[in-house]
Motif scaffolding. Sequence first.
Motif, PDB file in Angstrom:
ATOM      1  N   TRP A  50       0.861  -1.188   0.000  1.00 41.32           N
ATOM      2  CA  TRP A  50       0.000   0.000   0.000  1.00 41.32           C
ATOM      3  C   TRP A  50       0.893   1.233   0.000  1.00 41.32           C
ATOM      4  O   TRP A  50       1.825   1.339   0.783  1.00 41.32           O
ATOM      5  N   PHE A  51       0.618   2.176  -0.888  1.00 41.94           N
ATOM      6  CA  PHE A  51       1.400   3.411  -0.932  1.00 41.94           C
ATOM      7  C   PHE A  51       0.493   4.612  -0.768  1.00 41.94           C
ATOM      8  O   PHE A  51      -0.731   4.524  -0.962  1.00 41.94           O
ATOM      9  N   SER A  52       1.067   5.730  -0.415  1.00 40.18           N
ATOM     10  CA  SER A  52       0.308   6.951  -0.153  1.00 40.18           C
ATOM     11  C   SER A  52      -0.490   7.369  -1.382  1.00 40.18           C
ATOM     12  O   SER A  52       0.057   7.479  -2.487  1.00 40.18           O
ATOM     13  N   GLY A  53      -1.772   7.573  -1.210  1.00 40.45           N
ATOM     14  CA  GLY A  53      -2.640   8.012  -2.290  1.00 40.45           C
ATOM     15  C   GLY A  53      -3.201   6.889  -3.138  1.00 40.45           C
ATOM     16  O   GLY A  53      -3.960   7.143  -4.083  1.00 40.45           O
ATOM     17  N   MET A  54      -2.871   5.642  -2.811  1.00 39.99           N
ATOM     18  CA  MET A  54      -3.306   4.515  -3.625  1.00 39.99           C
ATOM     19  C   MET A  54      -4.829   4.422  -3.706  1.00 39.99           C
ATOM     20  O   MET A  54      -5.400   4.222  -4.780  1.00 39.99           O
ATOM     21  N   GLU A  55      -5.494   4.586  -2.560  1.00 36.98           N
ATOM     22  CA  GLU A  55      -6.949   4.441  -2.540  1.00 36.98           C
ATOM     23  C   GLU A  55      -7.631   5.550  -3.345  1.00 36.98           C
ATOM     24  O   GLU A  55      -8.629   5.324  -4.029  1.00 36.98           O
ATOM     25  N   ASP A  56      -7.061   6.779  -3.290  1.00 35.93           N
ATOM     26  CA  ASP A  56      -7.639   7.886  -4.051  1.00 35.93           C
ATOM     27  C   ASP A  56      -7.454   7.679  -5.555  1.00 35.93           C
ATOM     28  O   ASP A  56      -8.308   8.093  -6.352  1.00 35.93           O
ATOM     29  N   LEU A  57      -6.366   7.039  -5.938  1.00 38.45           N
ATOM     30  CA  LEU A  57      -6.108   6.752  -7.337  1.00 38.45           C
ATOM     31  C   LEU A  57      -7.083   5.721  -7.892  1.00 38.45           C
ATOM     32  O   LEU A  57      -7.574   5.840  -9.027  1.00 38.45           O
ATOM     33  N   LEU A  58      -7.396   4.692  -7.074  1.00 38.51           N
ATOM     34  CA  LEU A  58      -8.179   3.558  -7.556  1.00 38.51           C
ATOM     35  C   LEU A  58      -9.688   3.739  -7.409  1.00 38.51           C
ATOM     36  O   LEU A  58     -10.459   3.204  -8.217  1.00 38.51           O
ATOM     37  N   ARG A  59     -10.121   4.478  -6.406  1.00 42.65           N
ATOM     38  CA  ARG A  59     -11.550   4.569  -6.105  1.00 42.65           C
ATOM     39  C   ARG A  59     -12.398   5.047  -7.281  1.00 42.65           C
ATOM     40  O   ARG A  59     -13.501   4.526  -7.515  1.00 42.65           O
ATOM     41  N   PRO A  60     -11.952   6.025  -8.079  1.00 41.60           N
ATOM     42  CA  PRO A  60     -12.804   6.515  -9.164  1.00 41.60           C
ATOM     43  C   PRO A  60     -13.128   5.493 -10.245  1.00 41.60           C
ATOM     44  O   PRO A  60     -14.060   5.716 -11.039  1.00 41.60           O
ATOM     45  N   TYR A  61     -12.400   4.384 -10.302  1.00 41.67           N
ATOM     46  CA  TYR A  61     -12.637   3.404 -11.360  1.00 41.67           C
ATOM     47  C   TYR A  61     -13.883   2.547 -11.115  1.00 41.67           C
ATOM     48  O   TYR A  61     -14.331   1.850 -12.018  1.00 41.67           O
ATOM     49  N   GLY A  62     -14.444   2.577  -9.904  1.00 41.69           N
ATOM     50  CA  GLY A  62     -15.635   1.776  -9.630  1.00 41.69           C
ATOM     51  C   GLY A  62     -15.373   0.291  -9.800  1.00 41.69           C
ATOM     52  O   GLY A  62     -16.037  -0.380 -10.598  1.00 41.69           O
ATOM     53  N   ILE A  63     -14.434  -0.240  -9.047  1.00 42.63           N
ATOM     54  CA  ILE A  63     -13.931  -1.597  -9.243  1.00 42.63           C
ATOM     55  C   ILE A  63     -14.928  -2.639  -8.745  1.00 42.63           C
ATOM     56  O   ILE A  63     -15.381  -2.593  -7.601  1.00 42.63           O
ATOM     57  N   ASP A  64     -15.280  -3.566  -9.617  1.00 40.66           N
ATOM     58  CA  ASP A  64     -16.154  -4.673  -9.239  1.00 40.66           C
ATOM     59  C   ASP A  64     -15.386  -5.757  -8.498  1.00 40.66           C
ATOM     60  O   ASP A  64     -15.830  -6.240  -7.455  1.00 40.66           O
TER      61      ASP A  64
END
Length: 282
Positions: A191-205
Amino acid sequence: MKKLIAAKLKNEQLVQEMNAALTETVGFRLWWLGQSGYVLQWNGKRIVMDPYLSDSLTKKYAHTEKPHVRMSELVLRPELLENVAVVTSSHNHTDHLDAETLVPILKNNPNIKFIVPEANRAFVQQRVQCDLDFPVGLNDGVSVTVDGFTFTGVPAKHNELERDANGQCRYLGYIVRFGNHTVYHSGDTLWFSGMEDLLRPYGIDVALLPINGDRPERRVAGNLNAKEAVALGKAIGADLVVPCHYDMFTFNTANVSDFVAEAKAQGQGHRVLLGGECLHMP
């Protein structure tokens, strides 16, 4: 010799199940090949992500102080994989870029696209003995579409967010979008800083996340552990987390029951697959 963990289906039986599902036009299917390898099928198309379908590492390290003792059955002989539109490698470690696996797949699928980090192009060419311009190179934030699948590179930290002299990532994860679906294959990552903010917009199933953890005494680059994989799934809003990168080698694994317990405690949707088992998302 300890008995290997049995596959749900393997070899010809597994291929028969995959082929039978190629006619489906609703939803998608995902089969675990072991370690971080998956077959993804949608709308009559088949892609293969980070396959390791050999014993090359077991042979390489057999007489060293770091033996790679296999835990699970080999799910699928690579020469059986046909009708493959895309195969990926997220980075250069052999369990994600294995010549004994990739050469037969590339040979049997003459129209295949081979997606890799652009930073690794020369290494990949040498490893699989392909033309230098054959791989499709990605970097973070760069996308390519093949047969209706759009692949977008995202950084992976293994154990660093390493870039080449041109600023291109040596370790990638892949966002795969197709129809109304999105699958995230993280590759090997912490896990790296900002990882969740980078991935969240993709709407991952479905998020395919490693759980073997980061233990320096193993003397190999580490990954998320079970608790972190669940927490990351929650943080990015993934509907389902599927754990991987365990039960392949005795020195570098994890107890998947720890992941299940954590996912239940955190209310995170999850699914544990056996080797050769199918996840059907209708």
